[in-house]
Design an enzyme around this catalytic site. Structure first.
Site, mmCIF file in Angstrom:
data_model
loop_
_atom_site.group_PDB
_atom_site.id
_atom_site.type_symbol
_atom_site.label_atom_id
_atom_site.label_comp_id
_atom_site.label_asym_id
_atom_site.label_seq_id
_atom_site.Cartn_x
_atom_site.Cartn_y
_atom_site.Cartn_z
ATOM 1 N N PHE A 26 0.829 -1.211 0.000
ATOM 2 C CA PHE A 26 0.000 0.000 0.000
ATOM 3 C C PHE A 26 0.868 1.269 0.000
ATOM 4 O O PHE A 26 0.900 2.029 -0.985
ATOM 5 C CB PHE A 26 -0.921 -0.076 1.227
ATOM 6 C CG PHE A 26 -1.553 1.203 1.645
ATOM 7 C CD1 PHE A 26 -2.193 2.024 0.725
ATOM 8 C CD2 PHE A 26 -1.512 1.598 2.988
ATOM 9 C CE1 PHE A 26 -2.789 3.215 1.131
ATOM 10 C CE2 PHE A 26 -2.100 2.781 3.399
ATOM 11 C CZ PHE A 26 -2.730 3.593 2.465
ATOM 12 N N ILE A 27 1.609 1.520 1.074
ATOM 13 C CA ILE A 27 2.388 2.760 1.156
ATOM 14 C C ILE A 27 3.559 2.721 0.165
ATOM 15 O O ILE A 27 3.849 3.714 -0.514
ATOM 16 C CB ILE A 27 2.905 3.002 2.598
ATOM 17 C CG1 ILE A 27 1.718 3.072 3.576
ATOM 18 C CG2 ILE A 27 3.725 4.277 2.675
ATOM 19 C CD1 ILE A 27 2.113 3.184 5.053
ATOM 20 N N ASP A 46 10.028 -7.078 -3.294
ATOM 21 C CA ASP A 46 8.795 -7.455 -2.588
ATOM 22 C C ASP A 46 8.524 -8.932 -2.836
ATOM 23 O O ASP A 46 8.717 -9.432 -3.947
ATOM 24 C CB ASP A 46 7.618 -6.605 -3.109
ATOM 25 C CG ASP A 46 6.456 -6.570 -2.127
ATOM 26 O OD1 ASP A 46 5.910 -7.648 -1.822
ATOM 27 O OD2 ASP A 46 6.070 -5.478 -1.692
ATOM 28 N N GLY A 51 1.518 -7.587 -0.615
ATOM 29 C CA GLY A 51 1.517 -6.616 -1.712
ATOM 30 C C GLY A 51 1.004 -7.227 -3.004
ATOM 31 O O GLY A 51 0.826 -8.446 -3.093
ATOM 32 N N ALA A 132 10.642 2.120 8.246
ATOM 33 C CA ALA A 132 9.225 2.362 8.549
ATOM 34 C C ALA A 132 8.861 1.684 9.859
ATOM 35 O O ALA A 132 8.917 0.464 9.984
ATOM 36 C CB ALA A 132 8.349 1.822 7.425
ATOM 37 N N TYR A 164 4.094 -7.186 17.750
ATOM 38 C CA TYR A 164 4.316 -6.278 16.603
ATOM 39 C C TYR A 164 5.056 -5.032 17.067
ATOM 40 O O TYR A 164 6.017 -4.578 16.436
ATOM 41 C CB TYR A 164 2.967 -5.922 15.974
ATOM 42 C CG TYR A 164 3.019 -4.980 14.790
ATOM 43 C CD1 TYR A 164 3.640 -5.347 13.592
ATOM 44 C CD2 TYR A 164 2.418 -3.724 14.852
ATOM 45 C CE1 TYR A 164 3.661 -4.484 12.505
ATOM 46 C CE2 TYR A 164 2.423 -2.861 13.766
ATOM 47 C CZ TYR A 164 3.055 -3.245 12.596
ATOM 48 O OH TYR A 164 3.069 -2.390 11.521
ATOM 49 N N LYS A 168 8.773 -3.863 15.774
ATOM 50 C CA LYS A 168 9.037 -2.543 15.190
ATOM 51 C C LYS A 168 10.080 -1.804 16.023
ATOM 52 O O LYS A 168 10.949 -1.120 15.495
ATOM 53 C CB LYS A 168 7.734 -1.740 15.105
ATOM 54 C CG LYS A 168 6.835 -2.200 13.966
ATOM 55 C CD LYS A 168 7.526 -1.893 12.653
ATOM 56 C CE LYS A 168 6.773 -2.345 11.436
ATOM 57 N NZ LYS A 168 7.527 -2.175 10.194
HETATM 58 P P1 NAD Z 1 1.533 -3.632 3.091
HETATM 59 O O1 NAD Z 1 1.245 -4.979 3.651
HETATM 60 O O2 NAD Z 1 0.665 -3.136 2.003
HETATM 61 O O3 NAD Z 1 3.060 -3.534 2.642
HETATM 62 C C1 NAD Z 1 4.071 -4.399 3.118
HETATM 63 C C2 NAD Z 1 4.789 -4.968 1.908
HETATM 64 O O4 NAD Z 1 5.892 -5.740 2.352
HETATM 65 C C3 NAD Z 1 3.892 -5.873 1.075
HETATM 66 O O5 NAD Z 1 3.971 -5.504 -0.285
HETATM 67 C C4 NAD Z 1 4.476 -7.269 1.307
HETATM 68 O O6 NAD Z 1 4.275 -8.136 0.196
HETATM 69 C C5 NAD Z 1 5.927 -6.936 1.551
HETATM 70 N N1 NAD Z 1 6.659 -7.948 2.316
HETATM 71 C C6 NAD Z 1 6.276 -8.571 3.469
HETATM 72 N N2 NAD Z 1 7.213 -9.449 3.857
HETATM 73 C C7 NAD Z 1 8.226 -9.372 2.944
HETATM 74 C C8 NAD Z 1 9.474 -10.031 2.790
HETATM 75 N N3 NAD Z 1 9.893 -10.964 3.666
HETATM 76 N N4 NAD Z 1 10.251 -9.692 1.738
HETATM 77 C C9 NAD Z 1 9.846 -8.759 0.830
HETATM 78 N N5 NAD Z 1 8.672 -8.123 0.915
HETATM 79 C C10 NAD Z 1 7.865 -8.415 1.967
HETATM 80 O O7 NAD Z 1 1.481 -2.605 4.321
HETATM 81 P P2 NAD Z 1 1.677 -1.021 4.377
HETATM 82 O O8 NAD Z 1 0.501 -0.506 5.109
HETATM 83 O O9 NAD Z 1 2.021 -0.461 3.045
HETATM 84 O O10 NAD Z 1 2.939 -0.913 5.365
HETATM 85 C C11 NAD Z 1 4.225 -0.501 4.929
HETATM 86 C C12 NAD Z 1 5.110 -0.265 6.155
HETATM 87 O O11 NAD Z 1 4.536 0.758 6.972
HETATM 88 C C13 NAD Z 1 5.276 -1.488 7.059
HETATM 89 O O12 NAD Z 1 6.604 -1.543 7.534
HETATM 90 C C14 NAD Z 1 4.308 -1.222 8.208
HETATM 91 O O13 NAD Z 1 4.706 -1.852 9.396
HETATM 92 C C15 NAD Z 1 4.389 0.290 8.305
HETATM 93 N N6 NAD Z 1 3.171 0.863 8.903
HETATM 94 C C16 NAD Z 1 2.012 1.013 8.195
HETATM 95 C C17 NAD Z 1 0.903 1.592 8.813
HETATM 96 C C18 NAD Z 1 -0.394 1.840 8.080
HETATM 97 O O14 NAD Z 1 -1.263 2.521 8.643
HETATM 98 N N7 NAD Z 1 -0.589 1.354 6.866
HETATM 99 C C19 NAD Z 1 0.963 2.002 10.148
HETATM 100 C C20 NAD Z 1 2.141 1.809 10.836
HETATM 101 C C21 NAD Z 1 3.254 1.269 10.209
#
Ligand code: NAD
Length: 348
Positions: A26-27, A46, A51, A132, A164, A168
């Site tokens: 997502f982000i 990824d 994702g 992140a 979690y 982090k």
């Molecule tokens: P997301 O699940 O959409 O993105 C995470 C990505 O990491 C995915 O594309 C997934 O396929 C990939 N991934 C997971 N394990 C992997 C691995 N072993 N090797 C390679 N790729 C891997 O989530 P997001 O919301 O986009 O989160 C992105 C970051 O932001 C994360 O680190 C998350 O902890 C942090 N975060 C997000 C939020 C939020 O509100 N969305 C809040 C706090 C922190």
């Protein structure tokens, strides 16, 4: 504070090559789009666990992004990516409390080992890494404005919800240790409930879940009495914040909250979603002990102090809650993602 492209200057003033781990998420996919839009080059690493390549459809069509399918746990693969890039945005993670509750071991190892592999590899090649992190870091701290140096209040290790937060926190202290012992260039960012197009409701994120429920006329399930509040931030604002920090030399070595000062209760959010979708859905309150698996503990509110990022990067969020809801509605209406998974929680 400055808005000059200090990173570009470090690397000779041309396009910077970014590695975005988790860039199909997502982000990460929004960051990839924004980097390409300003002329930078991007390598996405990824494993597509949460994702989707669909998120990178427009980016891939530009021909300026290289997609590498693989895991951050693969040290050799990560090394080949960091060797060829200048700055790493490390987002890959098992995201959210719910995933960790369901798959504790795999999620923890991905987050803890994965961060070590990525950060150490960037340091080896002399690059810069943005890590992140999450508002989950603050644990149960509720009520007071949360500054980056606020105390963290966590429950016992036997309550799996805190895993979690601890994973982090490990990434954060690891980045700090590489910075102090190896003079690594690191930035840590803590996201507070980022929302927007491409976010899935499948892992417990409350806004896409409410929107998906409203669009199909299903009840919006609010856990507890709905008085718990969150500060939602649009991914467009979040993307801008991250890129400003990457470009700002004074951000190096620091940790930043990235969120919104505006709180909304989950019950109000449900009402707002119903209003803006024009749905006939009702709101159903579900007691916590029926809604959540063992090991879950809800947080009353999380309110970020945003003064540091305002001072260092001149950033504050601009998108209103109604615009966020409208964007999520537009995205879910336009995709087939409107199916509501059966067991959803409202954690971020
Ligand atoms: P997301 O699940 O959409 O993105 C995470 C990505 O990491 C995915 O594309 C997934 O396929 C990939 N991934 C997971 N394990 C992997 C691995 N072993 N090797 C390679 N790729 C891997 O989530 P997001 O919301 O986009 O989160 C992105 C970051 O932001 C994360 O680190 C998350 O902890 C942090 N975060 C997000 C939020 C939020 O509100 N969305 C809040 C706090 C922190």
């Amino acid at each position: 504070m400055g808005t000059d492209r200090s990173v570009s200057e470090d690397y000779g003033g041309g396009a910077v090559r970014y590695l975005v781990t988790g860039g199909a998420g997502f982000i990460g996919s929004h960051l990839t789009d924004a980097l390409l839009a300003r002329g930078d080059e991007v390598v996405v690493l990824d494993d597509l666990s949460t994702g989707r390549l669909e998120n990178l459809k427009e980016a891939l069509a530009t021909g300026s992004v290289e997609f590498v399918e693989g895991s951050i746990l693969d040290a050799e693969l990560v090394d080949s990516c960091t060797a060829a890039t200048d700055v790493c945005l490390h987002l890959a993670a098992a995201v959210g409390v719910q995933l960790i509750l369901e798959q504790p071991l795999d999620s923890l190892l991905r987050n803890v080992r994965g961060s070590d592999v990525v950060i150490s590899s960037v340091v080896k090649h002399g690059g810069k890494v943005l890590v992140a992190s999450s508002s989950e870091i603050y644990g149960k701290s509720s009520g007071a404005l949360l500054g980056e140096d606020s105390d963290r209040i966590l429950g016992p290790t036997s309550t799996s919800r805190w895993a979690y937060s601890m994973a982090k926190a490990f990434s954060e202290v690891l980045a700090n240790a590489y910075a102090s012992e190896c003079q690594a260039e690191t930035i840590t960012v803590r996201f507070f409930n980022t929302v927007g197009p491409r976010q899935t409701g499948a892992y417990g994120m409350v806004m896409p879940r409410f929107v998906q429920q409203a669009l199909v006329g299903a009840p919006l399930t609010v856990y507890g009495d709905g008085s718990q509040t969150r500060c939602f931030t649009h991914v467009r604002d979040v993307t801008e914040a991250v890129l400003r920090l990457c470009d700002e030399a004074a951000a190096t070595g620091k940790t930043f909250n990235i969120g919104s000062p505006h709180q909304i209760s989950i019950a109000d959010l449900a009402r707002r979603v119903i209003e803006r979708t024009g749905s006939d859905s009702e709101i159903v309150m579900v007691p916590y002990d029926e809604a959540y698996a063992d090991g879950f503990e809800e947080i009353g509110c999380r309110h970020p102090d945003l003064s540091l990022i305002a001072r260092i990067a001149g950033w504050s969020p601009r998108v209103t809650i109604d615009e966020m809801i409208d964007d999520v509605i537009a995205y879910n209406s336009a995709t087939a993602a409107a199916a509501v998974p059966a067991d959803l929680n409202e954690v971020a």
